[in-house]
Design a protein around this motif. Structure first.
Motif, mmCIF file in Angstrom:
data_model
loop_
_atom_site.group_PDB
_atom_site.id
_atom_site.type_symbol
_atom_site.label_atom_id
_atom_site.label_comp_id
_atom_site.label_asym_id
_atom_site.label_seq_id
_atom_site.Cartn_x
_atom_site.Cartn_y
_atom_site.Cartn_z
ATOM 1 N N UNK A 500 28.469 50.783 34.618
ATOM 2 C CA UNK A 500 29.438 51.887 34.666
ATOM 3 C C UNK A 500 28.761 53.178 35.120
ATOM 4 N N UNK A 501 27.448 53.240 34.887
ATOM 5 C CA UNK A 501 26.694 54.443 35.244
ATOM 6 C C UNK A 501 25.777 54.205 36.441
ATOM 7 N N UNK A 502 26.232 53.383 37.356
ATOM 8 C CA UNK A 502 25.374 53.029 38.502
ATOM 9 C C UNK A 502 25.063 54.231 39.397
ATOM 10 N N UNK A 503 25.783 55.334 39.193
ATOM 11 C CA UNK A 503 25.416 56.533 39.958
ATOM 12 C C UNK A 503 24.082 57.101 39.474
ATOM 13 N N UNK A 504 23.746 56.844 38.212
ATOM 14 C CA UNK A 504 22.485 57.377 37.686
ATOM 15 C C UNK A 504 21.458 56.262 37.438
ATOM 16 N N UNK A 505 21.919 55.055 37.151
ATOM 17 C CA UNK A 505 20.984 53.931 36.970
ATOM 18 C C UNK A 505 20.876 53.187 38.301
ATOM 19 N N UNK A 506 19.697 53.206 38.875
ATOM 20 C CA UNK A 506 19.540 52.591 40.200
ATOM 21 C C UNK A 506 18.796 51.271 40.176
ATOM 22 N N UNK A 507 18.145 50.998 39.036
ATOM 23 C CA UNK A 507 17.405 49.727 38.930
ATOM 24 C C UNK A 507 17.326 49.339 37.472
ATOM 25 N N UNK A 508 17.346 48.022 37.232
ATOM 26 C CA UNK A 508 17.158 47.529 35.867
ATOM 27 C C UNK A 508 16.488 46.163 35.949
ATOM 28 N N UNK A 509 15.425 45.996 35.194
ATOM 29 C CA UNK A 509 14.720 44.709 35.231
ATOM 30 C C UNK A 509 14.400 44.256 33.806
ATOM 31 N N UNK A 510 14.950 43.131 33.425
ATOM 32 C CA UNK A 510 14.675 42.501 32.129
ATOM 33 C C UNK A 510 13.183 42.138 32.084
ATOM 34 N N UNK A 511 12.587 42.134 30.899
ATOM 35 C CA UNK A 511 11.157 41.811 30.820
ATOM 36 C C UNK A 511 10.808 41.169 29.484
ATOM 37 N N UNK A 572 33.129 46.681 28.805
ATOM 38 C CA UNK A 572 33.596 46.280 30.134
ATOM 39 C C UNK A 572 33.063 47.203 31.217
ATOM 40 N N UNK A 573 32.893 46.640 32.396
ATOM 41 C CA UNK A 573 32.577 47.440 33.584
ATOM 42 C C UNK A 573 33.261 46.759 34.765
ATOM 43 N N UNK A 574 33.414 47.507 35.834
ATOM 44 C CA UNK A 574 34.083 46.923 37.003
ATOM 45 C C UNK A 574 33.475 47.466 38.290
ATOM 46 N N UNK A 575 33.449 46.606 39.288
ATOM 47 C CA UNK A 575 32.955 47.016 40.604
ATOM 48 C C UNK A 575 33.858 46.417 41.683
ATOM 49 N N UNK A 576 33.754 46.999 42.827
ATOM 50 C CA UNK A 576 34.450 46.470 43.999
ATOM 51 C C UNK A 576 33.383 46.081 45.001
ATOM 52 N N UNK A 577 33.609 45.009 45.708
ATOM 53 C CA UNK A 577 32.647 44.611 46.731
ATOM 54 C C UNK A 577 33.300 44.785 48.090
ATOM 55 N N UNK A 578 32.887 45.831 48.788
ATOM 56 C CA UNK A 578 33.572 46.120 50.054
ATOM 57 C C UNK A 578 33.288 45.054 51.111
ATOM 58 N N UNK A 579 32.208 44.285 50.913
ATOM 59 C CA UNK A 579 31.921 43.244 51.905
ATOM 60 C C UNK A 579 32.784 41.994 51.708
ATOM 61 N N UNK A 580 33.020 41.647 50.458
ATOM 62 C CA UNK A 580 33.806 40.421 50.219
ATOM 63 C C UNK A 580 35.257 40.732 49.862
ATOM 64 N N UNK A 581 35.523 41.990 49.559
ATOM 65 C CA UNK A 581 36.874 42.381 49.154
ATOM 66 C C UNK A 581 37.184 42.014 47.704
ATOM 67 N N UNK A 582 36.176 41.643 46.934
ATOM 68 C CA UNK A 582 36.423 41.223 45.552
ATOM 69 C C UNK A 582 36.441 42.407 44.584
ATOM 70 N N UNK A 583 37.284 42.283 43.589
ATOM 71 C CA UNK A 583 37.296 43.219 42.458
ATOM 72 C C UNK A 583 36.691 42.445 41.291
ATOM 73 N N UNK A 584 35.603 42.980 40.758
ATOM 74 C CA UNK A 584 34.850 42.195 39.770
ATOM 75 C C UNK A 584 34.835 42.950 38.442
ATOM 76 N N UNK A 585 35.353 42.301 37.425
ATOM 77 C CA UNK A 585 35.412 42.946 36.104
ATOM 78 C C UNK A 585 34.550 42.117 35.150
#
Ligand code: AHR
Length: 662
Positions: A500-511, A572-585
């Protein structure tokens, strides 16, 4: 990923009647917001838990160069007359073994290598044995190479045998292919002097860099990676690969730090380094844990390219591990001046040249000679791992200024230290803002209670400052430190907040990423393996589900059952994929009850197709192990929509990805 087209079964699973009230998740499908960075979900690699030597790096011989200290024969069992010499052909790995005749045809001289917790071999697979050898007196000598099972009840221990004729007094590389007729988890490699008549050899033979690789490595590279483990990384669909750590970057001392320059060029001449995880935890002590650097920076860049991830190398900032050294220990920290940090600055600048420079440049030429004339196109550089206080900020400023001056195009990643909150963490952020780091590496290995308190962690973050790299994180359940589903569900829930905060979080890696079942120091980990098998944990699947469905833009989402701090609920979070046209929740139910949800895609008239991927974490103690790797796996299915609304019942502790199209 398990794909089940059990339409009926799946829709039953999602639409069970429930007495609970309906919860409404509203997605503004026509208001795509911030871009989700391609680097958003990625991989953290560190050589901990035998992740490199004995793990991803497919070499099967331990201590192939006879360099382990204090005993250069560590990992080897010598018999007959074996001595170690130190004037070998590879100046940075000078030791080798001399095998001399015992003077009797029935007395044998040779070596047995135990591998890393044994040598794993697969039936019908080929293994490339290579070694450097010479006969110092110029008299031809035969070496017999065997793969053996020392624990077998069968008549013969050996199940493959090949002879190598050594004829030259000069060092030469010899290669033979050994095909294994059986699958065996803990085989050994035996090498000894012999004659064609089956008697023991009469001469002397020197051997160095004795190496055994499966022919079938990831993408067939000779100095390659274990196919199954590399494939698992590829399958995760990572956007970024961080390497080589972790604390391993810092070292226990500065001499012990990960020096990338030692990890490139011919493998035979990459000097050995003690692995800092050998003794970090005395309750899990591995005296034979070293870094051969066979999996080095070239291989990391290549792997990044081959799995489609941006490379993110982390380099030392002139500081050894702060936990293990006192503040005023001059030897642990380079002097915070341009002169004192010259070596570290050069490491950064030369690394950029190694990765991106023209193949005629000094370091670009090294890369080209290793087989990659084209640049790797590195964009990010992490400077320092888990460091804090002025000790760090002063050094970072100097190193970073030098990098900025020479390479303004490179994005610099700084760190807010080992804590996820508190005084030092806050200082870290103030310093990173002041210094103008592009991203800040935050770490949080925390219990469930912490994850429940941090649902909203990034909602209030400064939008104008550096971006966030959640560089190391995992949910460590109280009193339980393994990959059980009861903890994993909180990682999924927390990640909706990252998204939901992808404007400020640009990377995340589990470890961390990998752990050998016989040699781990730290858990939980994303992937467990033994010499032949591996298990993707539920945590791995959570990462893969986010990475495969990261979309291109965040969609605003509201949710009537969003939990208060410290409570369970629906995330919940949601994104749109402009390449595939999918709405992903993505929806995560952390409660112990089934929750009835209506997902409304505002702005769309109707949805024609909804695919679902579900990870069921309701069995609290369930985990995937190498013996039983498929206990928790994502299930794929479909569900009907009504107009622009998806009605579903989300079971307790379930994570569901809904993928809708207009
Ligand atoms: O992932 C294991 C260790 O945790 C890393 O090396 C370090 O950065 C952190 O403390």
């Amino acid at each position: 990923m398990k794909i089940r087209h059990l339409l009926l079964g799946a829709s039953l699973a999602l639409t069970l009647p429930t007495a609970a009230q309906e919860n409404i998740i509203t997605v503004q499908a026509d208001k795509p917001g911030a871009a989700v960075e391609p680097t958003m979900y990625g991989i953290f690699f560190e050589d901990i838990n035998y992740a490199a030597d004995g793990g991803l790096y497919a070499e099967l011989v331990k201590n192939r160069s006879f360099e382990f200290q204090p005993d250069p024969l560590t990992g080897w069992q010598a018999f007959g007359k074996v001595s170690i010499k130190d004037d070998g052909p590879f100046p940075r790995n000078p030791h080798y073994a001399r095998l001399e005749t015992m003077g009797h045809g029935d007395w044998w001289t040779g070596l047995v290598n135990e591998g890393f917790f044994g040598i794993g071999l697969k039936e019908g697979h080929e293994y490339r044995l290579s070694l450097y050898a010479r006969v110092p007196d110029g008299k031809t000598q035969m070496l017999r190479a065997q793969l053996i099972d020392p624990y077998t009840d069968k008549e013969k221990q050996e199940f493959v045998s090949k002879d190598i004729k050594v004829m030259s007094s000069e060092w030469k590389k010899y290669t033979v292919i050994l095909k294994s007729p059986e699958t065996i988890e803990k085989a050994q490699l035996r090498l000894f002097l012999c004659e064609t008549n089956g008697k023991s050899g009469k001469g002397t033979c020197d051997v160095e860099h004795v190496s055994l690789f499966p022919v079938d490595t990831w993408n067939g590279h000779e100095n390659g990676l274990r196919r199954d483990l590399a494939q698992a990384l590829y399958d995760m669909h990572p956007g970024v690969l961080r390497f080589p750590g972790g604390c391993i970057v810092e070292g226990v001392t500065l001499e012990n730090r990960y020096s990338w320059k030692n990890s490139v060029g011919p493998v035979e001449n990459r000097p050995l380094n003690k692995n800092r995880w050998e003794s970090t935890f005395t309750y899990r002590y591995y005296p034979d844990y070293f870094q051969s650097y066979g999996l080095g920076f070239y291989e990391f860049f290549l792997l990044s390219e081959e799995i489609g991830a941006e490379p993110l190398p982390i380099v030392n900032v002139g500081m050894a591990c702060q936990y293990q050294n006192k503040k005023d220990d001059k030897k642990a920290y380079a002097e915070a001046t341009e002169e004192g940090l010259k070596e570290y600055i050069d490491d950064c600048l030369d690394l950029i040249e190694f990765a991106n420079g023209d193949s005629t440049s000094t370091w670009g030429k090294v890369r080209a000679e290793m087989g990659h004339p084209e640049p790797f196109n590195m964009k990010f550089l992490g400077i320092g791992n888990e460091q804090w206080e002025d000790l760090y900020y002063e050094r970072l400023e100097i190193v970073m200024n030098a990098v900025r001056k020479a390479h303004p195009e490179i994005k610099v990643v700084g760190t807010s230290g080992p804590d996820a909150e508190g005084k030092e963490f806050d200082h870290g952020w103030v310093a990173m803002k002041k210094l103008g780091a592009d991203l800040v590496d935050e770490h949080f290995y925390r219990p469930i209670s912490w994850f429940k308190n941090e649902w909203n962690r990034y909602d209030e973050y400064d939008r104008k400052g550096p971006k966030v790299f959640a560089g190391e994180y995992a949910c460590h359940d109280k009193g339980k430190k393994y990959n059980h589903a009861g903890a994993t569900i909180y990682e999924a829930a927390f990640m909706t907040g990252l998204e939901r905060n992808a404007d400020v979080v640009h990377m995340a890696t589990y470890a961390p990423l990998f752990a050998h079942v016989d040699g781990w120091q730290w858990r939980p980990d994303a992937i467990w393996f033994d010499n032949l098998h591996m298990a993707k944990t539920a945590s791995y699947y959570v990462q893969a589900m986010f990475a495969h469905n990261k979309g291109t833009n965040v969609l605003p989402v509201t949710n009537t059952a969003f939990p208060l701090k410290g409570e369970d609920g629906l995330l919940a979070s949601a994104v749109w994929d402009k390449e595939t046209g999918e709405y992903i929740v993505k929806v995560v139910n952390t409660t112990d009850s089934t929750m009835q949800v209506s997902i409304k895609l505002d702005g769309l008239k109707s949805i024609s197709h909804v695919g679902t991927i579900t990870l069921d974490c309701s069995d609290y103690n369930a985990e995937n192990t190498v013996e039983d790797p498929n206990v928790i796996e994502p299930d794929e299915s479909t569900i009907a929509a009504k107009g622009n609304v998806i009605n579903a019942a989300i079971r307790p502790k379930n994570f569901v990805v809904f993928k809708a199209r207009k």
